[in-house]
Design a protein around this motif. Structure first.
Motif, PDB file in Angstrom:
ATOM      1  N   MET A   1       0.869  -1.239  -0.142  1.00  0.00           N
ATOM      2  CA  MET A   1       0.032  -0.107   0.009  1.00  0.00           C
ATOM      3  C   MET A   1       0.986   1.189   0.015  1.00  0.00           C
ATOM      4  O   MET A   1       1.747   1.282   0.620  1.00  0.00           O
ATOM      5  N   THR A   2       0.330   2.132  -0.759  1.00  0.00           N
ATOM      6  CA  THR A   2       1.362   3.508  -1.002  1.00  0.00           C
ATOM      7  C   THR A   2       0.974   4.332   0.357  1.00  0.00           C
ATOM      8  O   THR A   2      -0.143   4.196   1.027  1.00  0.00           O
ATOM      9  N   LEU A   3       1.873   5.259   0.760  1.00  0.00           N
ATOM     10  CA  LEU A   3       1.721   6.163   1.694  1.00  0.00           C
ATOM     11  C   LEU A   3       0.603   7.062   1.252  1.00  0.00           C
ATOM     12  O   LEU A   3      -0.229   7.245   2.253  1.00  0.00           O
ATOM     13  N   THR A   4       0.303   7.484   0.466  1.00  0.00           N
ATOM     14  CA  THR A   4      -0.789   8.363  -0.069  1.00  0.00           C
ATOM     15  C   THR A   4      -1.978   7.454   0.061  1.00  0.00           C
ATOM     16  O   THR A   4      -3.311   8.129   0.807  1.00  0.00           O
ATOM     17  N   ARG A   5      -2.106   6.448  -0.130  1.00  0.00           N
ATOM     18  CA  ARG A   5      -3.395   5.431  -0.078  1.00  0.00           C
ATOM     19  C   ARG A   5      -3.947   5.305   1.341  1.00  0.00           C
ATOM     20  O   ARG A   5      -4.941   5.595   1.944  1.00  0.00           O
ATOM     21  N   LEU A   6      -2.749   5.169   2.247  1.00  0.00           N
ATOM     22  CA  LEU A   6      -2.764   4.971   3.713  1.00  0.00           C
ATOM     23  C   LEU A   6      -3.272   6.242   4.435  1.00  0.00           C
ATOM     24  O   LEU A   6      -4.408   6.411   5.354  1.00  0.00           O
ATOM     25  N   SER A   7      -2.951   7.312   3.887  1.00  0.00           N
ATOM     26  CA  SER A   7      -3.169   8.618   4.209  1.00  0.00           C
ATOM     27  C   SER A   7      -4.741   8.948   4.037  1.00  0.00           C
ATOM     28  O   SER A   7      -5.462   9.399   4.854  1.00  0.00           O
ATOM     29  N   GLU A   8      -5.340   8.505   2.883  1.00  0.00           N
ATOM     30  CA  GLU A   8      -6.744   8.430   2.376  1.00  0.00           C
ATOM     31  C   GLU A   8      -7.548   7.622   3.269  1.00  0.00           C
ATOM     32  O   GLU A   8      -8.412   8.242   3.806  1.00  0.00           O
ATOM     33  N   LEU A   9      -7.157   6.467   3.613  1.00  0.00           N
ATOM     34  CA  LEU A   9      -7.759   5.606   4.481  1.00  0.00           C
ATOM     35  C   LEU A   9      -7.786   6.149   6.131  1.00  0.00           C
ATOM     36  O   LEU A   9      -8.817   5.760   6.611  1.00  0.00           O
ATOM     37  N   VAL A  10      -6.923   6.691   6.540  1.00  0.00           N
ATOM     38  CA  VAL A  10      -6.538   6.738   7.840  1.00  0.00           C
ATOM     39  C   VAL A  10      -7.082   8.229   8.026  1.00  0.00           C
ATOM     40  O   VAL A  10      -7.532   8.545   9.293  1.00  0.00           O
ATOM     41  N   GLY A  11      -6.989   9.065   7.369  1.00  0.00           N
ATOM     42  CA  GLY A  11      -7.271  10.660   7.583  1.00  0.00           C
ATOM     43  C   GLY A  11      -6.179  11.287   8.253  1.00  0.00           C
ATOM     44  O   GLY A  11      -6.509  12.243   9.079  1.00  0.00           O
ATOM     45  N   VAL A  12      -4.926  10.953   7.849  1.00  0.00           N
ATOM     46  CA  VAL A  12      -3.911  11.681   8.374  1.00  0.00           C
ATOM     47  C   VAL A  12      -3.007  12.255   7.137  1.00  0.00           C
ATOM     48  O   VAL A  12      -2.869  11.534   6.371  1.00  0.00           O
ATOM     49  N   SER A  13      -2.491  13.198   7.511  1.00  0.00           N
ATOM     50  CA  SER A  13      -1.939  13.887   6.302  1.00  0.00           C
ATOM     51  C   SER A  13      -0.620  13.071   5.893  1.00  0.00           C
ATOM     52  O   SER A  13      -0.029  12.326   6.742  1.00  0.00           O
ATOM     53  N   LEU A  14      -0.327  13.321   4.710  1.00  0.00           N
ATOM     54  CA  LEU A  14       0.888  12.376   3.999  1.00  0.00           C
ATOM     55  C   LEU A  14       2.302  12.940   4.893  1.00  0.00           C
ATOM     56  O   LEU A  14       3.025  12.172   5.044  1.00  0.00           O
ATOM     57  N   ARG A  26       7.842  12.129  17.711  1.00  0.00           N
ATOM     58  CA  ARG A  26       8.226  11.930  19.076  1.00  0.00           C
ATOM     59  C   ARG A  26       7.099  11.155  19.973  1.00  0.00           C
ATOM     60  O   ARG A  26       7.420  10.981  21.002  1.00  0.00           O
ATOM     61  N   ALA A  27       5.852  11.192  19.237  1.00  0.00           N
ATOM     62  CA  ALA A  27       4.696  10.818  19.917  1.00  0.00           C
ATOM     63  C   ALA A  27       3.801  10.278  18.873  1.00  0.00           C
ATOM     64  O   ALA A  27       3.901  10.569  17.654  1.00  0.00           O
ATOM     65  N   ILE A  28       2.659   9.520  19.123  1.00  0.00           N
ATOM     66  CA  ILE A  28       1.543   9.361  18.205  1.00  0.00           C
ATOM     67  C   ILE A  28       0.373   8.764  19.002  1.00  0.00           C
ATOM     68  O   ILE A  28       0.476   8.719  20.191  1.00  0.00           O
ATOM     69  N   ARG A  29      -0.690   9.876  18.523  1.00  0.00           N
ATOM     70  CA  ARG A  29      -1.899   9.586  19.024  1.00  0.00           C
ATOM     71  C   ARG A  29      -2.696   8.175  19.120  1.00  0.00           C
ATOM     72  O   ARG A  29      -2.461   7.359  17.986  1.00  0.00           O
ATOM     73  N   PHE A  30      -3.242   7.711  20.193  1.00  0.00           N
ATOM     74  CA  PHE A  30      -3.745   6.065  20.118  1.00  0.00           C
ATOM     75  C   PHE A  30      -4.614   6.084  18.988  1.00  0.00           C
ATOM     76  O   PHE A  30      -4.904   5.062  18.187  1.00  0.00           O
ATOM     77  N   SER A  31      -5.555   7.099  18.783  1.00  0.00           N
ATOM     78  CA  SER A  31      -6.467   7.127  17.568  1.00  0.00           C
ATOM     79  C   SER A  31      -5.812   7.273  16.479  1.00  0.00           C
ATOM     80  O   SER A  31      -6.275   6.409  15.386  1.00  0.00           O
TER      81      SER A  31
END
Length: 51
Positions: A1-14, A26-31
């Protein structure tokens, strides 16, 4: 899976996914972690390593 596609699925910026991918976060949100795991059908332990 491309990073672009993952970005679309997850709703997190590229840019933010790139920071995570390149080990510069340095951190990642649990959500966010949950959404990535759902999209990739994996568990958090498949993505994270304790150093």
């Amino acid at each position: 899976m491309t990073l672009t596609r993952l970005s679309e699925l997850v709703g997190v910026s590229l840019v933010n996914l790139s920071v995570l991918k390149n080990d510069r976060a340095r951190a990642i949100r649990f959500s966010t972690l949950t959404a990535i795991c759902d999209a990739l059908e994996c568990q958090p332990g498949d993505l994270l390593v304790l150093r």
